[in-house]
Enzyme design. Structure first.
Site, PDB file in Angstrom:
ATOM      1  N   GLU A  66      31.049 -37.817 -13.312  1.00  0.00           N
ATOM      2  CA  GLU A  66      30.920 -36.683 -12.401  1.00  0.00           C
ATOM      3  C   GLU A  66      29.620 -35.920 -12.636  1.00  0.00           C
ATOM      4  O   GLU A  66      28.978 -35.460 -11.691  1.00  0.00           O
ATOM      5  CB  GLU A  66      32.122 -35.747 -12.549  1.00  0.00           C
ATOM      6  CG  GLU A  66      33.421 -36.307 -11.999  1.00  0.00           C
ATOM      7  CD  GLU A  66      33.358 -36.593 -10.506  1.00  0.00           C
ATOM      8  OE1 GLU A  66      32.574 -35.927  -9.795  1.00  0.00           O
ATOM      9  OE2 GLU A  66      34.081 -37.495 -10.044  1.00  0.00           O
ATOM     10  N   TYR A  82      34.049 -27.431 -10.571  1.00  0.00           N
ATOM     11  CA  TYR A  82      34.180 -28.744  -9.932  1.00  0.00           C
ATOM     12  C   TYR A  82      34.497 -29.840 -10.951  1.00  0.00           C
ATOM     13  O   TYR A  82      35.425 -30.641 -10.760  1.00  0.00           O
ATOM     14  CB  TYR A  82      32.904 -29.107  -9.169  1.00  0.00           C
ATOM     15  CG  TYR A  82      32.936 -30.531  -8.666  1.00  0.00           C
ATOM     16  CD1 TYR A  82      33.612 -30.853  -7.492  1.00  0.00           C
ATOM     17  CD2 TYR A  82      32.341 -31.564  -9.392  1.00  0.00           C
ATOM     18  CE1 TYR A  82      33.684 -32.162  -7.047  1.00  0.00           C
ATOM     19  CE2 TYR A  82      32.410 -32.873  -8.951  1.00  0.00           C
ATOM     20  CZ  TYR A  82      33.080 -33.169  -7.780  1.00  0.00           C
ATOM     21  OH  TYR A  82      33.165 -34.467  -7.344  1.00  0.00           O
ATOM     22  N   ASP A 105      33.477 -31.088  -2.875  1.00  0.00           N
ATOM     23  CA  ASP A 105      32.065 -31.439  -2.938  1.00  0.00           C
ATOM     24  C   ASP A 105      31.494 -31.438  -1.524  1.00  0.00           C
ATOM     25  O   ASP A 105      32.173 -31.056  -0.560  1.00  0.00           O
ATOM     26  CB  ASP A 105      31.867 -32.793  -3.634  1.00  0.00           C
ATOM     27  CG  ASP A 105      32.366 -33.970  -2.798  1.00  0.00           C
ATOM     28  OD1 ASP A 105      33.021 -33.744  -1.751  1.00  0.00           O
ATOM     29  OD2 ASP A 105      32.096 -35.124  -3.181  1.00  0.00           O
ATOM     30  N   CYS A 108      32.863 -40.253   7.368  1.00  0.00           N
ATOM     31  CA  CYS A 108      32.457 -38.932   7.863  1.00  0.00           C
ATOM     32  C   CYS A 108      31.116 -38.542   7.245  1.00  0.00           C
ATOM     33  O   CYS A 108      30.963 -37.494   6.627  1.00  0.00           O
ATOM     34  CB  CYS A 108      33.538 -37.899   7.530  1.00  0.00           C
ATOM     35  SG  CYS A 108      33.386 -36.360   8.474  1.00  0.00           S
TER      36      CYS A 108
END
Length: 355
Positions: free
Chosen positions: A44, A127, A145, A197
């Site tokens: 991450e 996050y 995110d 998307c």
């Protein structure tokens, strides 16, 4: 605008469709094979401000060199920065190294399983804590995110995004995240944003949320979110590749941007003439290297590299090239340069020169 998320557009059937899509179309990344807390954490952090393809290769090498928190904590900072070379934003590597030492000392070389304890770890914010808790510990913590934010804005046809909307979106996601599949839910949303998307032109016909997407219904899917014009500042930098026999002069930055990395001596192009005139008795011109352009987040740097040779390295006034008083200079053998961490643009330049 935060009120808009109080109305749920996604019901359990949509969530089921998302997870089914993920089962069929997910991209297998190396950190997903064995999603331990350590592997999720490192992946991450690498993925922040870094394209996935670059993160994948660095992650594989990182796990060979630093397979666990103890190994990472025991490593020298220069080794950690060298392993991070090419990913940029090196403060991330320094924070990871600092965090590993903290975890060895305070948490028995393990990442804690509670949010409050995780965000106390150096360099771990909201996050990353949520990602570790959901992907590694299967706890129902939604993440947010850029991909997930873009999906939400299109679902609700939101051209504008206000302060507080992130928090409202997280609260909405907390209401719909499946407690028994929280990791897959987060990973599915992120990959949906990467594959379907996307920014620009999305592949709406393949989206499991097609039937409830307000942007699609209004023909706004390509204009939401609106494109931002990024103001890019430009600068011009002259690099001095100064050679003495089989060694070249490198500067080790001790503070500021690039702390811990090795750079060629450099100055702004407008100052280069003055430095050349003051240094002409110490070196001889030996040509130039092809110009380079290096992009940073908000600026573009045009790099002009001049090559010089000197027979009197001890006469070079090294501090001419220091950005900070704490910097130090070192004559490094060409065949040893690979062991000194440098920004990627410098690494490419040096490799091209040597080869």
């Amino acid at each position: 605008m935060s009120e808009v998320f109080k109305k749920l557009l996604l019901d359990p059937e949509h969530i089921s469709s998302l997870l089914s899509w993920f089962d069929t179309h997910s991209i297998a990344y190396p950190w997903g094979d064995n999603p331990t807390a350590y592997r999720v954490w490192i992946s991450e952090v690498m993925l922040q401000q870094t394209v996935v393809t670059a993160a994948v290769e660095h992650f594989k090498k990182w796990m060979i060199q630093f397979p666990d928190i103890d190994t990472l904590a025991a490593a020298e900072e220069q080794a950690v920065l060298k392993a991070w070379e090419g990913l940029g934003y090196y403060s991330r590597a320094r924070n990871i190294h600092k965090a590993a030492a903290y975890l060895v000392h305070s948490h028995n070389s393990s990442l804690p399983e509670s949010y409050d304890e995780l965000i106390r770890v150096p360099g771990i914010g909201d996050y990353t804590a949520r990602a570790v808790l959901s992907l590694a510990f299967a706890q129902p913590w939604p993440v947010l995110d850029a991909n997930i934010r873009r999906i939400a804005r299109r679902l609700y046809a939101l051209s504008d995004w206000e302060k507080g909307d992130d928090r409202a979106l997280i609260k909405m996601l907390e209401r719909i995240i499946p407690h028994k599949a929280s990791g897959n839910f987060n990973a599915a949303l992120m990959q949906l944003g990467q594959q379907i998307c996307r920014s620009g032109k999305p592949d709406c016909l393949f989206c499991p949320f097609l039937s409830v997407c307000k942007a699609r219904k209004g023909g706004l899917e390509e204009s939401i979110p609106p494109k931002k014009k990024r103001l890019i500042k430009e600068k011009q930098t002259v690099l001095f590749l100064i050679r003495h026999g089989d060694k070249i002069l490198m500067i080790h930055r001790k503070s500021g941007i690039g702390r811990g990395l090795w750079f060629l001596p450099a100055c702004e192009k407008s100052q280069a003439g003055d430095i050349r005139s003051r240094m002409e008795s110490f070196w001889q011109e030996a040509g130039t290297l092809p110009n380079q352009t290096h992009f940073y987040t908000a600026w573009k740097d045009y790099l002009y590299t001049e090559v010089y040779e000197t027979k009197f390295p001890e006469s070079i006034p090294l501090k001419e090239f220091f950005n900070h008083r704490e910097d130090r200079a070192l004559w490094i053998a060409l065949n040893d340069l690979e062991n000194y961490p440098s920004p990627s643009v410098y690494r490419r330049l040096l490799n091209n020169y040597i080869n």
